[in-house]
Write an enzyme that holds these catalytic residues in place. Structure first.
Site, PDB file in Angstrom:
ATOM      1  N   SER A   7       0.842  -1.199   0.000  1.00 15.99           N
ATOM      2  CA  SER A   7       0.000   0.000   0.000  1.00 15.99           C
ATOM      3  C   SER A   7       0.873   1.243   0.000  1.00 15.99           C
ATOM      4  O   SER A   7       1.629   1.493   0.940  1.00 15.99           O
ATOM      5  CB  SER A   7      -0.912   0.025   1.221  1.00 15.99           C
ATOM      6  N   HIS A  32      -1.091  -1.058  -4.235  1.00 14.58           N
ATOM      7  CA  HIS A  32      -2.409  -0.777  -3.661  1.00 14.58           C
ATOM      8  C   HIS A  32      -2.515   0.721  -3.384  1.00 14.58           C
ATOM      9  O   HIS A  32      -1.640   1.309  -2.743  1.00 14.58           O
ATOM     10  CB  HIS A  32      -2.567  -1.589  -2.383  1.00 14.58           C
ATOM     11  N   ASP A  34      -4.728   3.673  -1.773  1.00 18.01           N
ATOM     12  CA  ASP A  34      -5.795   3.937  -0.810  1.00 18.01           C
ATOM     13  C   ASP A  34      -6.294   5.374  -0.923  1.00 18.01           C
ATOM     14  O   ASP A  34      -5.587   6.311  -0.548  1.00 18.01           O
ATOM     15  CB  ASP A  34      -5.269   3.710   0.617  1.00 18.01           C
ATOM     16  N   MET A  36      -8.906   8.109   0.400  1.00 18.98           N
ATOM     17  CA  MET A  36      -9.797   8.389   1.540  1.00 18.98           C
ATOM     18  C   MET A  36     -10.319   9.812   1.445  1.00 18.98           C
ATOM     19  O   MET A  36      -9.566  10.742   1.144  1.00 18.98           O
ATOM     20  CB  MET A  36      -9.017   8.252   2.850  1.00 18.98           C
ATOM     21  N   HIS A  65      -8.292   1.331  -4.101  1.00 20.55           N
ATOM     22  CA  HIS A  65      -9.245   1.049  -3.017  1.00 20.55           C
ATOM     23  C   HIS A  65      -9.879   2.363  -2.600  1.00 20.55           C
ATOM     24  O   HIS A  65      -9.244   3.182  -1.937  1.00 20.55           O
ATOM     25  CB  HIS A  65      -8.465   0.388  -1.863  1.00 20.55           C
ATOM     26  N   MET A  67     -12.109   4.536  -0.424  1.00 12.77           N
ATOM     27  CA  MET A  67     -12.795   4.645   0.860  1.00 12.77           C
ATOM     28  C   MET A  67     -13.507   5.985   0.853  1.00 12.77           C
ATOM     29  O   MET A  67     -13.096   6.950   1.498  1.00 12.77           O
ATOM     30  CB  MET A  67     -11.778   4.546   2.005  1.00 12.77           C
ATOM     31  N   MET A 136     -11.667  -6.143   4.763  1.00 14.10           N
ATOM     32  CA  MET A 136     -10.800  -5.312   5.609  1.00 14.10           C
ATOM     33  C   MET A 136     -10.509  -6.086   6.893  1.00 14.10           C
ATOM     34  O   MET A 136     -11.414  -6.618   7.530  1.00 14.10           O
ATOM     35  CB  MET A 136     -11.485  -3.988   5.964  1.00 14.10           C
ATOM     36  N   ASP A 174      -6.756  -6.714   3.667  1.00 14.05           N
ATOM     37  CA  ASP A 174      -6.131  -5.392   3.787  1.00 14.05           C
ATOM     38  C   ASP A 174      -6.198  -4.915   5.237  1.00 14.05           C
ATOM     39  O   ASP A 174      -7.284  -4.719   5.775  1.00 14.05           O
ATOM     40  CB  ASP A 174      -6.900  -4.429   2.869  1.00 14.05           C
TER      41      ASP A 174
HETATM   42  C1  DX5 Z   1      -6.455   1.186   5.543  1.00 16.80           C
HETATM   43  C2  DX5 Z   1      -5.995   0.963   4.132  1.00 16.80           C
HETATM   44  C3  DX5 Z   1      -4.912  -0.021   4.052  1.00 16.80           C
HETATM   45  C4  DX5 Z   1      -3.673   0.396   4.764  1.00 16.80           C
HETATM   46  C5  DX5 Z   1      -2.934  -0.826   5.200  1.00 16.80           C
HETATM   47  O1  DX5 Z   1      -7.599   1.977   5.540  1.00 16.80           O
HETATM   48  O2  DX5 Z   1      -7.056   0.490   3.321  1.00 16.80           O
HETATM   49  O3  DX5 Z   1      -4.629  -0.367   2.718  1.00 16.80           O
HETATM   50  O4  DX5 Z   1      -2.836   1.203   3.982  1.00 16.80           O
HETATM   51  O5  DX5 Z   1      -1.894  -0.437   6.020  1.00 16.80           O
HETATM   52  P1  DX5 Z   1      -1.179  -1.469   6.994  1.00 16.80           P
HETATM   53  O6  DX5 Z   1      -0.656  -2.576   6.162  1.00 16.80           O
HETATM   54  O7  DX5 Z   1      -0.128  -0.635   7.625  1.00 16.80           O
HETATM   55  O8  DX5 Z   1      -2.233  -1.944   7.977  1.00 16.80           O
HETATM   56 ZN    ZN Z   2      -6.568  -0.379   1.268  1.00 18.68          ZN
END
Ligand code: DX5
Ligand code: ZN
Length: 221
Positions: A7, A32, A34, A36, A65, A67, A136, A174
């Site tokens: 990620s 990956h 992320d 948000m 991904h 969010m 998740m 994840d």
């Molecule tokens: C959390 C993200 C993950 C995150 C994982 O909301 O969707 O992808 O980056 O990070 P680690 O591996 O540090 O838990």
């Molecule tokens: Zn993620």
């Protein structure tokens, strides 16, 4: 399948190109990404502007991904920005089908995601309509959280459904994934492991990725 998707959330954005170059040299399968929005999750990461450097410097497919609330407004732009797969949260929409259709119309792979407090059975009706489901294993919003052990049983349940119906849907996990739990995650049926802090926080990220992919247990740091 044993795929590793580091990620980029945990990368050093001051040296992004270097970190992506490391990913290129590693056995990582995907990057990956992320996204948000500060509303669906209590954190804001990044959006469209970073898709360009990700694509420019990273040779691995971009596994996006989302969010965010209202994913239907943005999935097409992420497809156009070079996403290899686009995932959004089931609990963020009333009906995931039209949103999946927008992604499919762009020829991009689909992923349906749920947070740990959403009943895993809610994914069952969609297993034959998506390329991948993402469970998740922490609450979405932040890197560096602790893996929720109950995830193992959810993987077993979904894997069983997929196998019985002879589907090819991938299972992605994840949150809180590291070299200590990667082997077991693959054993119980995960296909893709996302890891942020465990990769970018490691002394030797390339070796960490290699060990995870091989499903080798143990701490490397
Ligand atoms: C959390 C993200 C993950 C995150 C994982 O909301 O969707 O992808 O980056 O990070 P680690 O591996 O540090 O838990
Ligand atoms: Zn993620």
């Amino acid at each position: 399948m044993h795929l590793i998707a580091p990620s980029v959330l945990s990368a050093d954005f001051g040296h992004l190109a270097d970190d992506l170059e490391m990913i290129n040299r590693s056995e990582a399968d995907w990057l990956h990404v992320d996204v948000m929005d500060g509303t669906f999750v209590p954190n804001i990461s990044f959006g469209f502007p970073l898709m360009e450097p990700f694509r420019k410097y990273c040779q691995k497919p971009l596994d996006v991904h989302l969010m965010i609330v209202h994913p239907e407004k943005y999935v097409e732009r992420f497809c156009d920005a070079g996403a290899w797969s686009v995932g959004f949260h089931l609990e963020a929409v009333e009906d995931p089908i039209p949103v999946l259709d927008l992604i499919k119309a762009k020829g991009v792979r689909t992923c349906l995601t749920i947070n740990p407090d959403i009943d895993v059975k809610r994914l069952v009706p969609y297993l034959d309509q998506v390329d991948m489901v993402l469970l998740m294993s922490v609450f979405a919003g932040f890197g560096g959280q602790k893996f929720i052990p109950e995830t193992m049983n959810k993987i077993r349940f979904i894997k069983n459904e997929i196998t019985q119906r002879q589907l090819s849907t991938l299972i992605e996990i994840d949150g809180g994934v590291n070299t200590s739990n990667a082997a077991e995650l693959f054993e119980v049926g995960a296909d893709v492991l996302v890891a942020g802090s465990a990769v970018f926080g490691a002394k030797d990220p390339i070796e960490t990725i290699r060990l995870m992919k091989k499903g080798v247990s143990g701490l490397v740091d």
